[in-house]
Scaffold this active site. Structure first.
Site, PDB file in Angstrom:
ATOM      1  N   HIS A  66       0.482  -0.860   0.150  1.00  0.00           N
ATOM      2  CA  HIS A  66      -0.041   0.139   0.062  1.00  0.00           C
ATOM      3  C   HIS A  66       0.804   1.167  -0.021  1.00  0.00           C
ATOM      4  O   HIS A  66       0.366   2.280   0.350  1.00  0.00           O
ATOM      5  CB  HIS A  66      -1.067   0.102   1.171  1.00  0.00           C
ATOM      6  CG  HIS A  66      -2.110  -1.107   1.094  1.00  0.00           C
ATOM      7  ND1 HIS A  66      -2.797  -1.218   2.199  1.00  0.00           N
ATOM      8  CD2 HIS A  66      -2.389  -1.866   0.034  1.00  0.00           C
ATOM      9  CE1 HIS A  66      -3.734  -2.267   1.575  1.00  0.00           C
ATOM     10  NE2 HIS A  66      -3.781  -2.602   0.478  1.00  0.00           N
ATOM     11  N   CYS A  93       5.815  11.743  -7.918  1.00  0.00           N
ATOM     12  CA  CYS A  93       5.398  12.950  -8.914  1.00  0.00           C
ATOM     13  C   CYS A  93       4.437  12.571  -9.946  1.00  0.00           C
ATOM     14  O   CYS A  93       4.639  11.526 -10.680  1.00  0.00           O
ATOM     15  CB  CYS A  93       6.812  13.538  -9.420  1.00  0.00           C
ATOM     16  SG  CYS A  93       6.568  14.980 -10.791  1.00  0.00           S
TER      17      CYS A  93
HETATM   18  C1  BV8 Z   1      -7.904  -2.304  -5.547  1.00  0.00           C
HETATM   19  C2  BV8 Z   1      -3.476   3.268   2.601  1.00  0.00           C
HETATM   20  C3  BV8 Z   1      -7.933  -2.935  -7.899  1.00  0.00           C
HETATM   21  C4  BV8 Z   1      -2.800   3.913   3.147  1.00  0.00           C
HETATM   22  C5  BV8 Z   1      -5.301   1.581   2.402  1.00  0.00           C
HETATM   23  C6  BV8 Z   1     -12.263  -7.236  -4.152  1.00  0.00           C
HETATM   24  C7  BV8 Z   1     -10.978  -7.290  -4.936  1.00  0.00           C
HETATM   25  C8  BV8 Z   1     -10.388  -6.279  -5.001  1.00  0.00           C
HETATM   26  C9  BV8 Z   1     -10.687  -4.980  -4.750  1.00  0.00           C
HETATM   27  C10 BV8 Z   1     -11.802  -4.728  -4.014  1.00  0.00           C
HETATM   28  C11 BV8 Z   1     -12.807  -6.020  -3.773  1.00  0.00           C
HETATM   29  N1  BV8 Z   1     -13.749  -5.553  -2.882  1.00  0.00           N
HETATM   30  C12 BV8 Z   1     -13.707  -4.411  -2.656  1.00  0.00           C
HETATM   31  C13 BV8 Z   1     -12.579  -3.628  -3.131  1.00  0.00           C
HETATM   32  C14 BV8 Z   1     -11.920  -2.267  -3.236  1.00  0.00           C
HETATM   33  C15 BV8 Z   1     -11.078  -1.901  -1.967  1.00  0.00           C
HETATM   34  C16 BV8 Z   1     -11.722  -2.595  -0.691  1.00  0.00           C
HETATM   35  O1  BV8 Z   1     -10.844  -3.683  -0.357  1.00  0.00           O
HETATM   36  N2  BV8 Z   1     -12.354  -2.109   0.032  1.00  0.00           N
HETATM   37  C17 BV8 Z   1     -12.903  -2.696   1.289  1.00  0.00           C
HETATM   38  C18 BV8 Z   1     -13.142  -1.613   2.401  1.00  0.00           C
HETATM   39  C19 BV8 Z   1     -14.129  -3.529   1.042  1.00  0.00           C
HETATM   40  N3  BV8 Z   1      -9.800  -2.062  -2.316  1.00  0.00           N
HETATM   41  C20 BV8 Z   1      -9.021  -1.460  -3.000  1.00  0.00           C
HETATM   42  O2  BV8 Z   1      -9.268  -0.468  -3.458  1.00  0.00           O
HETATM   43  C21 BV8 Z   1      -7.512  -1.708  -3.427  1.00  0.00           C
HETATM   44  N4  BV8 Z   1      -7.297  -1.467  -4.571  1.00  0.00           N
HETATM   45  O3  BV8 Z   1      -8.693  -3.069  -5.457  1.00  0.00           O
HETATM   46  O4  BV8 Z   1      -7.370  -2.157  -6.947  1.00  0.00           O
HETATM   47  C22 BV8 Z   1      -7.444  -4.339  -7.866  1.00  0.00           C
HETATM   48  C23 BV8 Z   1      -8.307  -5.599  -7.552  1.00  0.00           C
HETATM   49  C24 BV8 Z   1      -7.664  -6.730  -7.701  1.00  0.00           C
HETATM   50  C25 BV8 Z   1      -6.228  -6.997  -7.642  1.00  0.00           C
HETATM   51  C26 BV8 Z   1      -5.507  -5.826  -7.717  1.00  0.00           C
HETATM   52  C27 BV8 Z   1      -5.865  -4.549  -7.700  1.00  0.00           C
HETATM   53  C28 BV8 Z   1      -6.648  -0.832  -2.465  1.00  0.00           C
HETATM   54  C29 BV8 Z   1      -6.753  -0.939  -1.095  1.00  0.00           C
HETATM   55  C30 BV8 Z   1      -5.814   0.013  -0.435  1.00  0.00           C
HETATM   56  C31 BV8 Z   1      -6.326   1.053   0.224  1.00  0.00           C
HETATM   57  N5  BV8 Z   1      -5.368   1.667   1.063  1.00  0.00           N
HETATM   58  N6  BV8 Z   1      -4.503   2.452   2.986  1.00  0.00           N
HETATM   59  C32 BV8 Z   1      -3.216   4.376   4.536  1.00  0.00           C
HETATM   60  O5  BV8 Z   1      -3.988   5.583   4.623  1.00  0.00           O
HETATM   61  O6  BV8 Z   1      -2.918   3.595   5.552  1.00  0.00           O
HETATM   62  S1  BV8 Z   1      -6.250   0.446   3.097  1.00  0.00           S
HETATM   63  C33 BV8 Z   1      -6.418   0.494   4.848  1.00  0.00           C
HETATM   64  O7  BV8 Z   1      -6.879  -0.684   5.343  1.00  0.00           O
HETATM   65  C34 BV8 Z   1      -5.098   0.660   5.684  1.00  0.00           C
HETATM   66  O8  BV8 Z   1      -4.147   1.303   5.108  1.00  0.00           O
HETATM   67  C35 BV8 Z   1      -4.561  -0.774   5.814  1.00  0.00           C
HETATM   68  O9  BV8 Z   1      -3.365  -1.045   4.785  1.00  0.00           O
HETATM   69  C36 BV8 Z   1      -5.769  -1.497   5.231  1.00  0.00           C
HETATM   70  C37 BV8 Z   1      -6.126  -2.927   5.929  1.00  0.00           C
HETATM   71  O10 BV8 Z   1      -6.248  -2.417   7.281  1.00  0.00           O
HETATM   72  P1  BV8 Z   1      -5.451  -3.299   8.506  1.00  0.00           P
HETATM   73  O11 BV8 Z   1      -4.106  -3.221   8.218  1.00  0.00           O
HETATM   74  O12 BV8 Z   1      -6.135  -4.684   8.533  1.00  0.00           O
HETATM   75  O13 BV8 Z   1      -6.051  -2.597   9.671  1.00  0.00           O
HETATM   76  P2  BV8 Z   1      -7.395  -2.551  10.675  1.00  0.00           P
HETATM   77  O14 BV8 Z   1      -7.359  -1.400  11.659  1.00  0.00           O
HETATM   78  O15 BV8 Z   1      -8.422  -2.879   9.631  1.00  0.00           O
HETATM   79  O16 BV8 Z   1      -7.228  -4.047  11.241  1.00  0.00           O
HETATM   80  C38 BV8 Z   1      -6.266  -3.795  12.513  1.00  0.00           C
HETATM   81  C39 BV8 Z   1      -6.232  -5.422  13.075  1.00  0.00           C
HETATM   82  O17 BV8 Z   1      -5.238  -5.428  14.136  1.00  0.00           O
HETATM   83  C40 BV8 Z   1      -7.470  -5.711  13.719  1.00  0.00           C
HETATM   84  O18 BV8 Z   1      -7.853  -7.089  13.318  1.00  0.00           O
HETATM   85  C41 BV8 Z   1      -7.082  -5.766  15.341  1.00  0.00           C
HETATM   86  O19 BV8 Z   1      -7.611  -6.671  15.933  1.00  0.00           O
HETATM   87  C42 BV8 Z   1      -5.744  -5.848  15.152  1.00  0.00           C
HETATM   88  N7  BV8 Z   1      -4.994  -5.528  16.427  1.00  0.00           N
HETATM   89  C43 BV8 Z   1      -5.064  -4.165  17.094  1.00  0.00           C
HETATM   90  N8  BV8 Z   1      -4.330  -4.030  18.073  1.00  0.00           N
HETATM   91  C44 BV8 Z   1      -3.518  -5.104  17.788  1.00  0.00           C
HETATM   92  C45 BV8 Z   1      -3.833  -6.018  16.675  1.00  0.00           C
HETATM   93  N9  BV8 Z   1      -3.276  -7.303  16.526  1.00  0.00           N
HETATM   94  C46 BV8 Z   1      -2.025  -7.474  17.205  1.00  0.00           C
HETATM   95  N10 BV8 Z   1      -1.592  -6.847  18.409  1.00  0.00           N
HETATM   96  C47 BV8 Z   1      -2.089  -5.612  18.651  1.00  0.00           C
HETATM   97  N11 BV8 Z   1      -1.765  -4.872  19.761  1.00  0.00           N
END
Ligand code: BV8
Length: 242
Positions: free
Chosen positions: A112, A120
């Protein structure tokens, strides 16, 4: 002995370093406070670039002030130990901080993008960027002003290094997801791809992720405790039953 391990990390691995997660159950996650479509999409950046740049400036400052935790350090140790034994750790992260690198990991694939880099829009060059990023800044490569954006993959944009990631997953004999909610694709789909290829899968998380049922092995608790313990077990070859 498991030799080629593919690890996918998410925001949970950096949580104990003080960097926010996105979707935790307490409702304190980043996306609970900010609208991801306004701040983490090309449309949002086009609509209000200054707002998006300020959002990432704040996260860049936090990331630079943060320190790696025991989970980051344990993964760096695993990489070094596996290499000594002729194996390989492929570390793919959804995180945009550099805590894996600062803990000593040598090969980190940021699917990501990276908070400490800018890209750029005119010459497509990626440059290191540690300060605030504004529309008044000039591209160090081509000199254009106002064309720099964070080198980060927003929603709707193609994640980086997907070919390398696909190849590494195919070559692995264990897939491990650490600290990720399994909510964002295509990263969240890696476990299903691994299982379809007969590759064993392990979830290490604070609590069960959305796709937890796809993992045969599961370990729950804070990453700073669960990851070092898991690495110890892998290196002592004690992880067969999860
Ligand atoms: C794309 C940017 C086309 C930087 C982020 C199906 C197939 C493909 C795409 C999609 C699809 N369905 C929907 C989509 C579109 C979309 C998507 O997935 N939407 C979701 C919301 C439904 N995906 C996209 O748009 C992606 N691009 O699809 O292009 C394509 C298709 C196929 C193949 C190739 C390309 C682009 C996605 C990237 C978006 N950018 N971030 C930034 O600002 O950070 S995403 C954002 O969520 C975050 O950046 C992070 O990277 C990402 C995932 O989040 P997590 O890291 O899992 O964090 P989260 O808070 O959710 O969870 C934390 C976990 O830690 C929890 O489980 C928690 O319990 C745990 N935790 C907490 N504390 C602790 C802990 N664990 C251990 N110890 C602790 N102490």
């Amino acid at each position: 002995m498991t030799r080629n391990i593919f690890v996918l990390t998410g925001a949970g691995v950096s949580a104990e370093s003080g960097l926010g997660t996105f979707r935790d159950k307490t409702g304190e996650g980043i996306w609970a406070k900010f609208d991801p479509m306004k701040l983490c999409s090309p449309e949002g950046f086009a609509r209000d670039p200054a707002l998006v740049l300020a959002f990432y400036d704040g996260r860049r400052r936090n990331a630079l002030a943060a320190e790696p935790n025991a989970a980051h350090r344990a993964l760096a140790r695993l990489e070094a130990e596996l290499a000594k034994r002729g194996g390989r750790l492929t570390l793919v992260t959804q995180n945009i901080d550099d805590l894996h690198e600062r803990a000593g990991s040598r090969l980190v694939i940021h699917m990501h993008g990276e908070l400490l880099k800018a890209r750029c829009a005119r010459c497509d060059k990626v440059v290191e960027w540690l300060d605030n990023l504004t529309l008044a800044d000039a591209c160090p490569a081509c000199g254009a002003v106002g064309t720099l954006r964070p080198h980060i993959v927003w929603f709707g944009e193609m994640p980086l290094h997907m070919d390398e990631i696909g190849w590494a997953l195919q070559q692995s004999d264990l897939f491990v997801a650490i600290g990720t909610s399994g909510a964002v694709y295509p990263a969240a789909g890696f476990v299903a791809e691994a299982r379809a290829m007969g590759i064993d899968a392990c979830e290490i998380n604070l609590e069960a992720a959305d796709n937890a049922l796809l993992f045969r092995q599961r370990r729950y608790g804070p990453a700073s405790e669960t990851v070092p313990a898991w690495v110890e077990d892998v290196l002592a070859d004690r992880t067969v039953d999860g």
